[in-house]
Design a protein around this motif. Structure first.
Motif: not given
Length: 239
Positions: A75-91
């Motif tokens: 739980e963060l100040d601005f919502g609940e974080a649950e996953a991480i997205v990585r897009i290799p094409a963006f670096g």
């Protein structure tokens, strides 16, 4: 007679001086208003992205710490974080947290997950929304994505790799076209062909499919249309 000309000239000059002072004041106010507006625009374009970039980094760091301690989310100040997205094409350094919901606060802190959608790796549609401009703009380069590009979703349990089956600008819909986040998105135009003779854009119509959908604004400064990209699960690797 000569002595009477001076008061008359002075009387005429006074209103001109007062008018000039008022014009100067009005000009200064307009300059100030213009400076404030320019500052606001600059903050929206660059300031919010700088601020949201820090939130992205904080969310990723806090979430990875939570996973190491056995928690699924944090739980963060601005919502609940649950996953991480990585897009290799963006670096190689591209990493954006996924938070539950699609409120303004959530979208300013990363990707927002639509309510009542599948979890990563599950049968159904893992549908995400992200800003294209301002607030970290995680999908600013969405139109550059092509079929075959990957979207990697990390959770505490596994890393899920989805492969795009449509390009980043292949499909544009109105913001009320909610079919794109259905468990199995089916384009209303799928029974016919588009005007150029190509089939309507949609993911494979497999009832057991494991899908991911990315949504963002179609234009940088206009929000009535959305760009949509569909991906299918191609690999699952336990953490």
């Amino acid at each position: 007679m000569a002595g009477s000309e001076t008061p008359t000239g002075g009387t005429a000059a006074a209103p001109r001086r007062r008018g000039a002072r008022w014009m100067t004041r009005v000009g200064l106010v307009l300059v100030l208003v213009g400076a404030v507006l320019l500052g606001w625009v600059a903050w929206q374009l660059w300031g919010t992205s700088w601020q949201s970039g820090r939130k992205h980094d904080q969310g990723v760091e806090r979430l990875e710490e939570a996973w190491r301690s056995g928690q699924d989310s944090v739980e963060l100040d601005f919502g609940e974080a649950e996953a991480i997205v990585r897009i290799p094409a963006f670096g190689p350094d591209y990493a954006v947290p996924v938070l539950a919901g699609t409120s303004d606060e959530v979208l300013a802190a990363g990707f927002g997950r639509f309510d009542d959608v599948a979890a990563p790796g599950e049968v159904g549609n893992y549908a995400l929304a992200g800003h294209r401009i301002t607030h970290g703009e995680p999908l600013r380069r969405m139109p550059e994505l092509v079929v075959g590009d990957e979207v990697v979703v990390e959770t505490r349990e596994a890393t899920y790799t989805y492969t795009l089956v449509t390009g980043g600008d292949d499909l544009e819909v109105g913001f009320r076209d909610t079919w794109v986040v259905d468990p199995l998105p089916t384009n209303p135009a799928s029974g016919s062909e588009e005007g150029d003779g190509t089939p309507a854009v949609q993911p494979p119509q497999d009832a057991g499919g494991r899908l991911l959908t990315l949504t963002t604004c179609a234009e940088l400064f206009h929000t009535s249309q959305r760009l949509i990209a569909f991906a299918v699960l191609s690999d699952t690797e336990p953490r």
